[in-house]
Every structure is written in C-alpha cells, then in structure tokens.
Scaffold this active site. Structure first.
Site, PDB file in Angstrom:
ATOM      1  N   GLU A 192     -50.994 -52.251 -21.564  1.00 17.32           N
ATOM      2  CA  GLU A 192     -50.074 -51.133 -22.430  1.00 17.32           C
ATOM      3  C   GLU A 192     -48.996 -52.196 -22.749  1.00 17.32           C
ATOM      4  O   GLU A 192     -49.014 -53.390 -22.255  1.00 17.32           O
ATOM      5  CB  GLU A 192     -48.965 -50.123 -21.550  1.00 17.32           C
ATOM      6  N   ARG A 202     -42.168 -57.020 -14.788  1.00 15.14           N
ATOM      7  CA  ARG A 202     -41.613 -57.248 -15.986  1.00 15.14           C
ATOM      8  C   ARG A 202     -41.051 -59.021 -16.972  1.00 15.14           C
ATOM      9  O   ARG A 202     -41.468 -59.029 -17.172  1.00 15.14           O
ATOM     10  CB  ARG A 202     -40.873 -56.155 -15.911  1.00 15.14           C
TER      11      ARG A 202
HETATM   12  C1  LIG Z   1     -40.504 -46.009 -20.463  1.00 12.11           C
HETATM   13  C2  LIG Z   1     -40.906 -46.006 -19.229  1.00 12.11           C
HETATM   14  C3  LIG Z   1     -39.648 -45.720 -18.827  1.00 12.11           C
HETATM   15  C4  LIG Z   1     -40.251 -44.166 -17.836  1.00 12.11           C
HETATM   16  O1  LIG Z   1     -41.130 -44.557 -16.574  1.00 12.11           O
HETATM   17  C5  LIG Z   1     -40.936 -44.081 -15.436  1.00 12.11           C
HETATM   18  N1  LIG Z   1     -40.864 -44.939 -14.564  1.00 12.11           N
HETATM   19  C6  LIG Z   1     -40.576 -45.973 -14.340  1.00 12.11           C
HETATM   20  N2  LIG Z   1     -40.926 -46.131 -13.237  1.00 12.11           N
HETATM   21  C7  LIG Z   1     -41.670 -45.153 -12.173  1.00 12.11           C
HETATM   22  C8  LIG Z   1     -41.954 -45.391 -11.152  1.00 12.11           C
HETATM   23  N3  LIG Z   1     -42.193 -46.130 -10.162  1.00 12.11           N
HETATM   24  N4  LIG Z   1     -42.524 -44.358 -11.070  1.00 12.11           N
HETATM   25  C9  LIG Z   1     -42.551 -43.266 -11.336  1.00 12.11           C
HETATM   26  N5  LIG Z   1     -41.562 -42.800 -12.848  1.00 12.11           N
HETATM   27  C10 LIG Z   1     -41.439 -44.409 -13.469  1.00 12.11           C
HETATM   28  C11 LIG Z   1     -39.275 -43.220 -15.760  1.00 12.11           C
HETATM   29  O2  LIG Z   1     -38.578 -42.448 -14.913  1.00 12.11           O
HETATM   30  C12 LIG Z   1     -38.736 -43.597 -17.275  1.00 12.11           C
HETATM   31  O3  LIG Z   1     -39.581 -41.936 -17.666  1.00 12.11           O
END
Ligand SMILES: CCC[C@H]1O[C@@H](n2cnc3c(N)ncnc32)[C@H](O)[C@@H]1O
Length: 483
Positions: A171, A100
């Site tokens: 996205e 990112r």
């Molecule tokens: C906007 C993004 C925040 C959300 O994005 C989730 N999040 C980020 N990285 C992963 C991943 N590798 N696998 C599952 N969920 C993921 C976080 O928990 C939070 O809710």
C-alpha cells in the site's frame, strides 16, 4: 534527481537499490533472484492479486482489517485470529510509526521493550527490523493473502524486505503517503522514492511475480471530496503503471451519504479505466477498495458498530472489490484482537445480507456519478497541462497552485485552501473550492448545495458548518446541525 513520469531502466534502479539496502543491516538479506523463486512457490489462494481478480470476477466484496504488533509470534497469532475468528478474506501487516519514519533504531528499542514487557509497545509490526527471515515466518504461518499497510514517505527498504519475504501487496504512494503523513517532505522526493517502489514491483512482474499495489485512497480521511481523492488515486495509478505495475487497487474513504459513496466507487472505476486506457496502460488489472469511515468515531461501542455497519453496507452496495474494516475500539486506540474480529464479523454479516441486492441507478445516483467524474477530469486534465504531459511534474506544480489540494493535510505542500462541508443530505461538498480548476457550473452546484443546507438550518453557510461536520459522527450524527 530529475523527476519524470518515465519508466526507470534496470541500471537506474540498481544503482539506487545498492544504497537502499544499506539503510539497515537486514537489507543485506534481500536477494532478488532468490525472492523471485520464493514467490513462485506461494500458492494462488495466498496471492493478493489473484484473490482480488477472483473477487472482481465473482462480484464479491472482500473484507480486510488493519492489524500489527511488535513481535513475530504475537503478530502471527493476531493475524490467524483475525482470519479464523474474524473471517477476514485478506490480511494486513500494519507497520509501526517508527518504521514509517525510517527510525529503525527506535523500532529496535520497541522490540526489546516489548520482549521485556511481554506485550506490544509498538503500534504496528516493525518489518524492517525483523528482516526477510523474520517476516518469512509470518508468511509461512498465515494461510491468507498478506499486504503491507503503513504510511511511509520513504518506503523503499520496507518494500524490498517485505516483498522479498513473500508479501504480495504493497500500500501507499508518493502523494498519498506524503500529504497526509508528513509535514515537510517534498513531493519531488516522495514521488521519486515511490517510483523506486513501483519499479521494484515492476521488476518482479517482469519475472512473472505479480504484486498488487494500492495507493492510499482516503488521504486525510476528513471530509475529503471524492474528486480530490480520485484525482490523487488515478495519478498514483498512472505513475505505478508507468513503472511496470500490472495489478492496482484504487481506493476511496467513505464520506457517509450513501448515494455519494456508491457514486464515488462507480466513478472511480470508470475514471481509472478511462485514464489508464487513454495513456496506453491496457494490461493493468484494476480493482477498488472502500475504506469504512476514516474520521472521528463514537466512543460508545454500540454506536461504533453502527458506523462500521454503515460502511459495510455502502461498500457492499457500491460493489467495491474489498472493504477496509474499522473496529469498535477506533475512538480508543489500537484495538484488541477480539474487537478487531468483531468489526470484521459485523462487516461480513452486512456484506452477506446485501450481496443479493443491488442499488438502483436512480437519477440522483447518475447525477452524482457524472458530477464526480466531471470534477475529477477538471483536476486531472489541469495537472497534465501543468506538467506538459507529465503527471509527476504536473502533480508538484498542481499542489503549488492549489489545483490539487487536500483538506486538513499536515503537509506544508498542500495549500489547504479548499473547505469541505456536508450539504443538507450529508454529502460532502465544497464550501470553498479554493483554487480547484472547476468549471462555473460545478462551482455553482456546490454553492447551491451549501445554500440549501444554510436555508434549512436558518444560518449562513460558514466555517462553523465545517467544524460541526468534523465532530458530527463521533457525536452520533452525520450532518453537524447547529445545536
Ligand atoms: C489510515 C490508518 C488509520 C487507521 O489505522 C488503524 N490502525 C493503525 N494501527 C493499527 C494497528 N496496529 N492495529 C489495528 N488498527 C490500526 C487506526 O485505528 C485507524 O483506524
């Protein structure tokens, strides 16, 4: 670089593309003509835009998790587990934080360390390093529509590689992946770089390949008033449509009061239709996405399932086209695939129990829809005026003036003057409207709502309420009542 909300010519785009594809060696695997042909063989049921249109026409609310791990085989296993055990309708690939930030060397280290450790040491899928060939292994091993989810200010190379590899949705946006995700990257820079991403997808569309675009609705995900996130969503939708994007999903992060959340989705649909038509984008297909609570979660998994269920219920009653699902590990970190699948099944159960029900158009709901639309129109029309009819230029000036302002944003380009807090029923209001260009009656509406809570709690409306509300849900409540 002159910022203008105007469709780029092929020459303008190609001049920049040559340089973008040199940012990492895997960029050389991108061949646009070959990629168009590859997309032509992707079956409709694995095509994001087509699946969304079908859901919209059938009144379905589709489920989608976030998910991503470092290595290709593990990532394939994870996605298939979420489809088969989690019953997910749509699948992501959540990209890791190094990628990112365009730190591909660190991402490469993460891949090597993960190989040595036998487990993922990255918090997402490093698609740039895996390249078109590697990412295609995911596309060919997972029988579901696939979307790239990330938080990348400069997402040009990531987009080139993942779309060429066969992903059918992307996205992000120049505002929504800057203000909540970066500290000092200028809006001119990210709006311009995201025009590149949108123009790339417009180019695929010109060759008959329809890729879905989804601006990131929730922004900082912390008490963001619906009108603030809607203004950004509609602007990013317009900027994408100008670059030739034909299939757009606009998003909103759950606030927690049911009437406000349903009103927010209804208002978003109406505003998007209104503003797209007003600016001549009549062939853009619009859908909505509801994000389950994006703020702090309870550590207790049973309570976390309560929050997840509430988000599922609101999404279903709002009749959003899709819902982004949380997991019972939200307060802990990256979820196990089992926890991720549990969040999905909880959500699916709620949606199935609510799909034959509808929320009545009560007076309260109507007031909320009209209030959100009036507020959002005040902001959008001021942005348009500041930009002398150009939303890209207007956005930069609007953030400078606080006409656009996102609460709790890390970016130094957001004034952070507005202060949101919940009213006595838990709806998100503005304790301080900052420089938002609201009419006096809107300002009075928020003041009255805050005073109503202050009276009920026997305390002055104050910044303390804001703090109490930020922690409320992780502490088991919605409104942060005084202890
Ligand atoms: C906007 C993004 C925040 C959300 O994005 C989730 N999040 C980020 N990285 C992963 C991943 N590798 N696998 C599952 N969920 C993921 C976080 O928990 C939070 O809710």
């Amino acid at each position: 670089m002159e910022l203008k909300n105007k469709k780029w010519t092929h020459d303008e785009f190609n001049a920049i593309r040559k340089e973008v594809l040199t940012h990492w060696p895997t960029g050389s695997e991108v061949n646009f003509e070959e990629a168009v042909k590859y997309h032509e063989n992707i079956p409709a049921k694995r095509h994001f835009a087509k699946r969304l249109v079908k859901a919209k026409n059938n009144g379905e609310t589709l489920t989608q998790p976030r998910a991503g791990v470092a290595l290709i085989d593990e990532h394939i296993n994870l996605l298939n587990f979420l489809k088969n055990e989690g019953e997910a309708d749509l699948l992501p690939s959540t990209i890791d934080s190094y990628t990112r930030q365009n730190q591909y060397k660190e991402a490469q280290n993460g891949i090597e360390e993960s190989l040595k450790a036998g487990r993922s040491l990255l918090n997402g899928f490093p698609a740039v390093n895996h390249g078109v060939k590697g990412v295609r292994r995911v596309v060919e091993s997972v029988d579901a529509p696939l979307q790239v989810r990330h938080g990348t200010p400069d997402a040009r190379l990531l987009g080139e590689i993942t779309i060429a590899a066969g992903y059918t949705s992307y996205e992000g946006g120049g505002i929504s992946y800057n203000i909540p995700y970066a500290k000092s990257v200028s809006l001119e820079r990210t709006i311009y770089d995201w025009q590149y991403c949108d123009r790339m997808i417009g180019l695929y569309a010109e060759h008959g390949v329809e890729i879905n675009r989804e601006p990131f609705g929730p922004l900082t995900g912390t008490l963001v008033p619906p009108s603030v996130s809607h203004a950004v969503a509609v602007i990013e939708g317009i900027l994408a449509a100008e670059q030739g994007v034909k299939n757009i999903t606009l998003g909103y992060g759950q606030c927690g009061n049911l009437v406000q959340d349903i009103a927010a989705i209804k208002a978003l649909e109406q505003l998007a239709d209104e503003y797209m038509a007003k600016h001549g984008y009549n062939d853009t297909v619009l859908t909505t996405v509801f994000h389950q609570w994006m703020g702090g979660f309870p550590q207790d998994e049973a309570k976390a399932f309560g929050v997840i269920s509430w988000g599922a219920a609101a999404a279903a009653l709002a009749k959003a086209t899709k819902v982004i699902v949380k997991t019972p590990h939200e307060a802990l970190g990256i979820p196990t695939k089992e926890a991720n699948a549990q969040g999905l099944r909880t959500t699916k159960q709620m949606i199935n129990m609510l799909k034959d029900q509808s929320f009545p158009m009560t007076k309260e709901l109507e007031i909320e829809i009209n209030m959100i639309k009036a507020e959002t129109r005040c902001i959008l029309d001021k942005v348009f005026e500041l930009g002398n009819g150009d939303y890209a230029v207007g956005t930069v000036r609007a953030f400078e003036a606080g006409v656009l302002d996102v609460p709790f944003a890390p970016s130094k380009f957001s004034l952070n003057k507005i202060l949101p807090a919940r009213d006595n029923n838990g709806a998100v209001r503005l304790f301080d409207v900052g420089n938002l260009p609201f009419t006096p009656d809107i300002v009075a509406f928020h003041k009255d709502k805050m005073n109503e809570r202050a009276k009920a709690e026997g305390r002055e409306a104050s910044f303390q309420m804001v703090i109490d509300d930020i922690y409320a849900i992780s502490k088991g409540n919605l409104v942060g009542r005084p202890r």
